[in-house]
Design a protein around this motif. Sequence first.
Motif, PDB file in Angstrom:
ATOM      1  N   SER A 147      16.168  25.030  39.332  1.00  0.00           N
ATOM      2  CA  SER A 147      15.625  27.160  39.307  1.00  0.00           C
ATOM      3  C   SER A 147      17.112  27.289  38.858  1.00  0.00           C
ATOM      4  O   SER A 147      18.415  26.997  38.909  1.00  0.00           O
ATOM      5  N   VAL A 148      16.595  28.224  38.027  1.00  0.00           N
ATOM      6  CA  VAL A 148      17.551  28.448  36.517  1.00  0.00           C
ATOM      7  C   VAL A 148      18.078  30.221  37.276  1.00  0.00           C
ATOM      8  O   VAL A 148      17.019  31.318  37.003  1.00  0.00           O
ATOM      9  N   HIS A 149      19.405  30.278  36.816  1.00  0.00           N
ATOM     10  CA  HIS A 149      19.818  31.396  36.656  1.00  0.00           C
ATOM     11  C   HIS A 149      19.994  32.111  35.274  1.00  0.00           C
ATOM     12  O   HIS A 149      21.006  31.599  34.734  1.00  0.00           O
ATOM     13  N   SER A 150      19.395  32.863  35.160  1.00  0.00           N
ATOM     14  CA  SER A 150      20.154  33.928  34.173  1.00  0.00           C
ATOM     15  C   SER A 150      20.480  35.310  34.197  1.00  0.00           C
ATOM     16  O   SER A 150      19.102  36.102  34.165  1.00  0.00           O
ATOM     17  N   ARG A 151      21.792  36.010  33.325  1.00  0.00           N
ATOM     18  CA  ARG A 151      22.014  37.178  33.810  1.00  0.00           C
ATOM     19  C   ARG A 151      22.888  37.342  31.961  1.00  0.00           C
ATOM     20  O   ARG A 151      23.235  36.600  31.760  1.00  0.00           O
ATOM     21  N   ASN A 152      21.501  38.550  32.263  1.00  0.00           N
ATOM     22  CA  ASN A 152      21.987  38.859  30.369  1.00  0.00           C
ATOM     23  C   ASN A 152      22.439  37.813  28.847  1.00  0.00           C
ATOM     24  O   ASN A 152      23.583  37.509  28.553  1.00  0.00           O
ATOM     25  N   ALA A 153      22.048  36.504  29.303  1.00  0.00           N
ATOM     26  CA  ALA A 153      21.425  35.255  28.514  1.00  0.00           C
ATOM     27  C   ALA A 153      20.336  34.537  28.309  1.00  0.00           C
ATOM     28  O   ALA A 153      20.339  33.692  28.255  1.00  0.00           O
ATOM     29  N   MET A 154      19.676  35.039  28.714  1.00  0.00           N
ATOM     30  CA  MET A 154      17.800  34.322  28.312  1.00  0.00           C
ATOM     31  C   MET A 154      17.844  34.090  27.588  1.00  0.00           C
ATOM     32  O   MET A 154      16.896  33.243  27.768  1.00  0.00           O
ATOM     33  N   LYS A 155      18.196  34.948  26.317  1.00  0.00           N
ATOM     34  CA  LYS A 155      17.905  33.983  24.327  1.00  0.00           C
ATOM     35  C   LYS A 155      18.449  32.657  24.361  1.00  0.00           C
ATOM     36  O   LYS A 155      18.280  31.770  24.611  1.00  0.00           O
ATOM     37  N   ASP A 156      20.034  32.378  25.252  1.00  0.00           N
ATOM     38  CA  ASP A 156      20.062  31.534  25.151  1.00  0.00           C
ATOM     39  C   ASP A 156      19.909  30.625  26.626  1.00  0.00           C
ATOM     40  O   ASP A 156      19.589  29.207  26.213  1.00  0.00           O
ATOM     41  N   VAL A 157      19.571  31.062  27.478  1.00  0.00           N
ATOM     42  CA  VAL A 157      18.724  30.247  28.577  1.00  0.00           C
ATOM     43  C   VAL A 157      17.485  29.832  27.916  1.00  0.00           C
ATOM     44  O   VAL A 157      17.107  28.507  27.807  1.00  0.00           O
ATOM     45  N   ILE A 158      16.589  30.589  26.969  1.00  0.00           N
ATOM     46  CA  ILE A 158      15.598  29.961  26.487  1.00  0.00           C
ATOM     47  C   ILE A 158      15.300  28.956  25.248  1.00  0.00           C
ATOM     48  O   ILE A 158      15.073  27.653  25.449  1.00  0.00           O
ATOM     49  N   SER A 159      16.267  29.014  24.573  1.00  0.00           N
ATOM     50  CA  SER A 159      16.942  28.059  23.309  1.00  0.00           C
ATOM     51  C   SER A 159      17.311  26.697  23.796  1.00  0.00           C
ATOM     52  O   SER A 159      17.198  26.158  23.366  1.00  0.00           O
ATOM     53  N   ILE A 160      17.988  26.503  25.128  1.00  0.00           N
ATOM     54  CA  ILE A 160      18.540  25.237  25.083  1.00  0.00           C
ATOM     55  C   ILE A 160      17.009  24.992  25.962  1.00  0.00           C
ATOM     56  O   ILE A 160      16.966  23.333  26.173  1.00  0.00           O
ATOM     57  N   LEU A 161      16.763  25.340  26.660  1.00  0.00           N
ATOM     58  CA  LEU A 161      15.514  24.862  28.099  1.00  0.00           C
ATOM     59  C   LEU A 161      14.132  24.320  27.084  1.00  0.00           C
ATOM     60  O   LEU A 161      14.422  23.205  26.875  1.00  0.00           O
ATOM     61  N   LYS A 162      14.117  24.962  25.792  1.00  0.00           N
ATOM     62  CA  LYS A 162      13.145  24.727  24.946  1.00  0.00           C
ATOM     63  C   LYS A 162      13.708  23.682  24.163  1.00  0.00           C
ATOM     64  O   LYS A 162      12.656  22.528  23.617  1.00  0.00           O
ATOM     65  N   GLU A 163      15.078  23.907  23.372  1.00  0.00           N
ATOM     66  CA  GLU A 163      15.652  22.723  22.596  1.00  0.00           C
ATOM     67  C   GLU A 163      15.472  20.817  23.249  1.00  0.00           C
ATOM     68  O   GLU A 163      14.549  20.065  22.513  1.00  0.00           O
ATOM     69  N   ARG A 164      15.921  20.897  24.473  1.00  0.00           N
ATOM     70  CA  ARG A 164      16.075  20.499  25.377  1.00  0.00           C
ATOM     71  C   ARG A 164      14.463  19.221  25.642  1.00  0.00           C
ATOM     72  O   ARG A 164      14.629  18.674  26.570  1.00  0.00           O
ATOM     73  N   LYS A 165      12.954  20.210  25.760  1.00  0.00           N
ATOM     74  CA  LYS A 165      11.826  19.961  26.488  1.00  0.00           C
ATOM     75  C   LYS A 165      11.965  19.834  27.924  1.00  0.00           C
ATOM     76  O   LYS A 165      11.537  18.872  28.682  1.00  0.00           O
ATOM     77  N   GLN A 166      12.909  20.650  28.140  1.00  0.00           N
ATOM     78  CA  GLN A 166      13.261  20.781  30.291  1.00  0.00           C
ATOM     79  C   GLN A 166      12.054  21.067  30.512  1.00  0.00           C
ATOM     80  O   GLN A 166      11.094  21.801  29.757  1.00  0.00           O
ATOM     81  N   GLU A 167      11.398  20.073  31.338  1.00  0.00           N
ATOM     82  CA  GLU A 167       9.984  20.487  32.305  1.00  0.00           C
ATOM     83  C   GLU A 167       9.928  20.580  33.560  1.00  0.00           C
ATOM     84  O   GLU A 167      11.218  20.803  34.025  1.00  0.00           O
ATOM     85  N   LYS A 168       9.232  21.414  34.739  1.00  0.00           N
ATOM     86  CA  LYS A 168       9.332  22.494  35.322  1.00  0.00           C
ATOM     87  C   LYS A 168      10.540  22.962  35.883  1.00  0.00           C
ATOM     88  O   LYS A 168      11.894  23.163  36.504  1.00  0.00           O
ATOM     89  N   VAL A 169      10.721  24.014  35.000  1.00  0.00           N
ATOM     90  CA  VAL A 169      11.755  25.019  35.349  1.00  0.00           C
ATOM     91  C   VAL A 169      11.416  26.307  36.203  1.00  0.00           C
ATOM     92  O   VAL A 169       9.664  26.888  35.689  1.00  0.00           O
ATOM     93  N   HIS A 170      11.759  27.065  37.151  1.00  0.00           N
ATOM     94  CA  HIS A 170      11.632  28.494  37.281  1.00  0.00           C
ATOM     95  C   HIS A 170      13.223  28.758  37.150  1.00  0.00           C
ATOM     96  O   HIS A 170      14.199  29.260  37.126  1.00  0.00           O
ATOM     97  N   VAL A 171      12.160  30.380  36.639  1.00  0.00           N
ATOM     98  CA  VAL A 171      13.719  31.681  36.034  1.00  0.00           C
ATOM     99  C   VAL A 171      13.389  32.473  36.973  1.00  0.00           C
ATOM    100  O   VAL A 171      12.858  32.745  36.999  1.00  0.00           O
ATOM    101  N   HIS A 172      15.074  32.272  38.646  1.00  0.00           N
ATOM    102  CA  HIS A 172      14.364  32.859  38.854  1.00  0.00           C
ATOM    103  C   HIS A 172      15.267  34.819  38.901  1.00  0.00           C
ATOM    104  O   HIS A 172      15.952  34.197  38.016  1.00  0.00           O
ATOM    105  N   PHE A 173      14.607  35.716  39.829  1.00  0.00           N
ATOM    106  CA  PHE A 173      15.198  36.857  39.931  1.00  0.00           C
ATOM    107  C   PHE A 173      15.290  37.244  37.617  1.00  0.00           C
ATOM    108  O   PHE A 173      15.828  37.254  37.288  1.00  0.00           O
ATOM    109  N   PHE A 174      13.575  37.347  37.559  1.00  0.00           N
ATOM    110  CA  PHE A 174      13.774  37.431  35.805  1.00  0.00           C
ATOM    111  C   PHE A 174      13.474  38.559  35.879  1.00  0.00           C
ATOM    112  O   PHE A 174      13.512  39.543  35.972  1.00  0.00           O
TER     113      PHE A 174
END
Length: 272
Positions: A147-174
């Motif tokens: 369960s991921v928290h992202s505030r003013n950081a969506m761009k970096d959060v997405i690139s980290i998750l994508k790069e790592r091919k992270q599975e089963k992700v929930h971005v809370h308070f989208f």
Amino acid sequence: MQQTKQLVKARNISVKKLEMADAHCHIDLIQDFSIVTSAIESGVSTIVTNAVDTKSIMKTLQLADNKHVFAAVGIDPEHSLKMEENTFDEEINFVVNIIKEHSRSIVAIGEIGLDYKIVGGFENMAKQRDVFERFLDLAQSLRLPVSVHSRNAMKDVISILKERKQEKVHVHFFEGDAKEAKTLEKLGYYISIPPLDSSKRKRVVKNFDINMIMPESDSPVVGESPMSVEKSIRLVAEAKGMDFEKAVQMLTDNVKRFFNISSAANVGLIRY
Ligand SMILES: [Zn+2]
């Protein structure tokens, strides 16, 4: 006869109580636990509560009965910054060990993430990222959702998750835009919606796959109690132009599917 029929009808209605689910809250911070009990009695039968630091973990694990209340454990970006340099590794290891010990009963690693609103400087950004990635690694190795928290950081959060091919992700308070939402959707990631009306978020919800949207109260920070998910569900139902009851059913199913919570609330046995 008529009366009996009415009675049966009334009873059927009460039996068919709507079962709601809260994908993200912090009930260890709710002083009066009867608030939580009454939310459960009113139909919020599945609650995922998140520990955010070493202090809240024990209380969160105690509150999780794995019947109605389920625990997610992690260190959030705000608390990542509060950890002192000399005890940093020790604290991380403490939390990592607790997660390993309880990996069969906790439903996710969370909350973890990046918060650039409070970051104040490049060094702190790196610190938050370090903690975030350590827990993402752990989630992958234990095959647990995050369960991921992202505030003013969506761009970096997405690139980290994508790069790592992270599975089963929930971005809370989208809080991202339509394009970022589409990227998450393509990656198969879920988002959850707080009980706050916003035209931007409504547009996102309208175009996001209904099977990957979850309601959250984020109580007591945003909503007063897990009961506030009712409002989140209403917002989703409105944006999708669907019936409230149908939205309740679909969104509850989404929460249970994402966190591997079976109807018998027998959690921790199946991993993705
Ligand atoms: Zn939170």
